[in-house]
Enzyme design. Sequence first.
Site, PDB file in Angstrom:
ATOM      1  N   HIS A 113      11.355  71.901   8.791  1.00 40.95           N
ATOM      2  CA  HIS A 113       9.838  71.750   8.446  1.00 40.95           C
ATOM      3  C   HIS A 113       9.824  70.960   7.105  1.00 40.95           C
ATOM      4  O   HIS A 113      10.445  71.203   6.260  1.00 40.95           O
ATOM      5  CB  HIS A 113       9.186  73.103   8.065  1.00 40.95           C
ATOM      6  CG  HIS A 113       7.609  72.804   8.187  1.00 40.95           C
ATOM      7  ND1 HIS A 113       6.892  72.193   7.307  1.00 40.95           N
ATOM      8  CD2 HIS A 113       6.706  73.103   9.472  1.00 40.95           C
ATOM      9  CE1 HIS A 113       5.627  72.277   7.503  1.00 40.95           C
ATOM     10  NE2 HIS A 113       5.489  72.711   8.787  1.00 40.95           N
ATOM     11  N   GLU A 125      -2.072  67.859  14.152  1.00 42.94           N
ATOM     12  CA  GLU A 125      -0.699  67.777  13.659  1.00 42.94           C
ATOM     13  C   GLU A 125       0.004  66.654  14.169  1.00 42.94           C
ATOM     14  O   GLU A 125      -0.226  65.998  15.111  1.00 42.94           O
ATOM     15  CB  GLU A 125      -0.305  69.212  14.024  1.00 42.94           C
ATOM     16  CG  GLU A 125      -0.760  70.245  13.211  1.00 42.94           C
ATOM     17  CD  GLU A 125       0.095  71.622  13.585  1.00 42.94           C
ATOM     18  OE1 GLU A 125      -0.343  72.589  12.773  1.00 42.94           O
ATOM     19  OE2 GLU A 125       0.598  71.892  14.378  1.00 42.94           O
ATOM     20  N   HIS A 157      13.271  75.479   9.756  1.00 40.71           N
ATOM     21  CA  HIS A 157      12.155  76.243  10.446  1.00 40.71           C
ATOM     22  C   HIS A 157      12.197  76.957  11.793  1.00 40.71           C
ATOM     23  O   HIS A 157      11.723  77.945  11.988  1.00 40.71           O
ATOM     24  CB  HIS A 157      10.897  75.402  10.486  1.00 40.71           C
ATOM     25  CG  HIS A 157       9.645  75.629  10.598  1.00 40.71           C
ATOM     26  ND1 HIS A 157       8.766  76.649  10.133  1.00 40.71           N
ATOM     27  CD2 HIS A 157       8.906  75.486  11.478  1.00 40.71           C
ATOM     28  CE1 HIS A 157       7.722  76.983  10.706  1.00 40.71           C
ATOM     29  NE2 HIS A 157       7.616  76.028  11.716  1.00 40.71           N
ATOM     30  N   ARG A 174      10.762  69.712  18.225  1.00 37.08           N
ATOM     31  CA  ARG A 174       9.820  70.379  18.664  1.00 37.08           C
ATOM     32  C   ARG A 174       8.536  69.762  18.279  1.00 37.08           C
ATOM     33  O   ARG A 174       8.443  69.594  16.995  1.00 37.08           O
ATOM     34  CB  ARG A 174       9.971  71.852  18.499  1.00 37.08           C
ATOM     35  CG  ARG A 174       8.482  72.734  18.806  1.00 37.08           C
ATOM     36  CD  ARG A 174       8.584  74.229  18.713  1.00 37.08           C
ATOM     37  NE  ARG A 174       8.665  74.348  17.370  1.00 37.08           N
ATOM     38  CZ  ARG A 174       7.536  74.360  16.236  1.00 37.08           C
ATOM     39  NH1 ARG A 174       6.618  74.639  16.848  1.00 37.08           N
ATOM     40  NH2 ARG A 174       7.821  74.826  15.133  1.00 37.08           N
ATOM     41  N   ARG A 199       8.114  65.528  13.080  1.00 36.28           N
ATOM     42  CA  ARG A 199       8.439  66.592  11.885  1.00 36.28           C
ATOM     43  C   ARG A 199       9.991  66.008  11.576  1.00 36.28           C
ATOM     44  O   ARG A 199      10.177  65.950  10.440  1.00 36.28           O
ATOM     45  CB  ARG A 199       8.547  67.614  12.494  1.00 36.28           C
ATOM     46  CG  ARG A 199       8.460  68.851  11.472  1.00 36.28           C
ATOM     47  CD  ARG A 199       8.273  70.135  12.031  1.00 36.28           C
ATOM     48  NE  ARG A 199       6.642  70.588  12.292  1.00 36.28           N
ATOM     49  CZ  ARG A 199       6.155  71.480  12.727  1.00 36.28           C
ATOM     50  NH1 ARG A 199       7.196  72.598  12.994  1.00 36.28           N
ATOM     51  NH2 ARG A 199       4.880  71.783  12.781  1.00 36.28           N
TER      52      ARG A 199
HETATM   53  C1  SIN Z   1       2.846  74.566  10.506  1.00 39.71           C
HETATM   54  O1  SIN Z   1       1.875  75.243  10.627  1.00 39.71           O
HETATM   55  O2  SIN Z   1       3.145  73.724  10.084  1.00 39.71           O
HETATM   56  C2  SIN Z   1       3.824  75.130  11.634  1.00 39.71           C
HETATM   57  C3  SIN Z   1       3.506  75.030  12.927  1.00 39.71           C
HETATM   58  C4  SIN Z   1       4.767  74.944  13.867  1.00 39.71           C
HETATM   59  O3  SIN Z   1       5.799  75.292  13.491  1.00 39.71           O
HETATM   60  O4  SIN Z   1       4.375  74.550  15.046  1.00 39.71           O
END
Ligand code: SIN
Length: 479
Positions: free
Chosen positions: A222, A111, A329, A365, A269
Amino acid sequence: MNIYDVIIVGSGIAGLNASALFDKSKKVLVLCKDNSWNCNTFYAQGGVAVALDEEDINLHIQDTISAGDGLCDKEAVEILCKDGFKEIQNWIKRGFEFDRDKDGKLLYTKEAAHSKNRILHAGGDATGRYMHLFLMRENQNTLLYKSTVTDLLIEDDICYGVRVSHLGEIKNFYAKSVIIATGGIGSLYEYHTNSKSISADLHGICITKGIKLRDMEMLQFHPTAYIHNRGARKQLLSEALRGEGAYIVDENGKRFLFDYDKRAELSPRNIVAQAIYDYRQKTNLEIYLNFDNFTKEFFKKRFPTIYFNLKDLGFNLPDDNVPISPAFHYAMGGIETDLNAKVKGFKNLYAIGEVASTRVHGANRLASNSLLEGIVFSKRAVDDIESKTFDFKIKEFSKNEDILIKDGDKELKHQLRVLMWKNAGIIRSYEGLKSTLEWIDDKLDQKRGKLLKLRLLTSKEIIKSALKRKKSLGAHYMI
Ligand code: SIN
């Protein structure tokens, strides 16, 4: 009188993990605002970030601190990454099954802003749901559904319990320790990915009690949500999709994120969310998630929840591009606690998970660190409580409560959501924040129901913090 050793408010990963860890001799009550699965954990898709081995712990710490843009507490991050590594091993020993390859090796995905693939997942993209189910199966304590906490019973900075509206009746519950684990603030925003029960009531109550909230301006949007579905909670399209090769494109197929950051889809993010918002404002073009790198079989197997949710909404995957928008988010700020989750300045009161501020996430975060935070800091709260002997004297409180909902509150709640999205959202200006603050103050002067008042108070705190931080940092972006 209802007297417990511990009352836990909230049934997400932090609350239920705490419940599971208390010694069985303890009388523990878990309060759920709705049912137990109406929590953010249940909807968490991507996974749990965890160091791959002892050597990777330092890099996980560094990645967390660098995503946090200078606002992290280093000690808190060290605890998260070190204890987190141990706790995930304990979860596996407890019987939790993360996804594995055909040889039985744990599968780690990528990620944004992680320098390694270190995200464990379960059920493909159903990590939160699987973890929640696991904790519900382990749980041996009483869960009381449909229980809205309307007040903390506090005198002389000592917490004696909570006041609750349960099926229309007001009740007081007393305990030697109260743990707040109620999550963030999703329902204050027009577009969000949170459970419908997440409405910042406890943040508002804390404000009325003089409990300090910190970094409330640090709100994570998000980048990839599908916002055209019905209902307040918008459809999250996990960052793991991009980790596995999905692209963000404009309606002409251009991967415009390269204009903002060379890491493109895998930039932190806040950068991706701000870039999407800015690009759309400038070009008026629609933005999409593109799955050309996926086969149908891979999509279905790796992301079954997203695949079938989008299919129900009429998408033919992986061929169709899916329109996306950022959506609120996660709240990085919250109730200020020490590193054992104790609420600063108050006795017998703890806060864990998203509702708390240990500064573990700083100004932004790092993806998938939140389930880990819930696990680590719930354990620390339990250890702290278990290590104490209590000389607890009950203090009885009145059951008088203000009217919770009045006519017209629902409409104002909606107006608040629209204003917060527009003026206290991804990109903020002094004028927008100020005018929203004036609107809120006006509504606070009116005689409104208590639940709306709590939302207004929390929103006001967000705006006041945003106004105080004049320069952009992390998720807080001022123009
Ligand atoms: C996601 O699956 O993109 C969310 C994961 C997160 O909020 O850390």
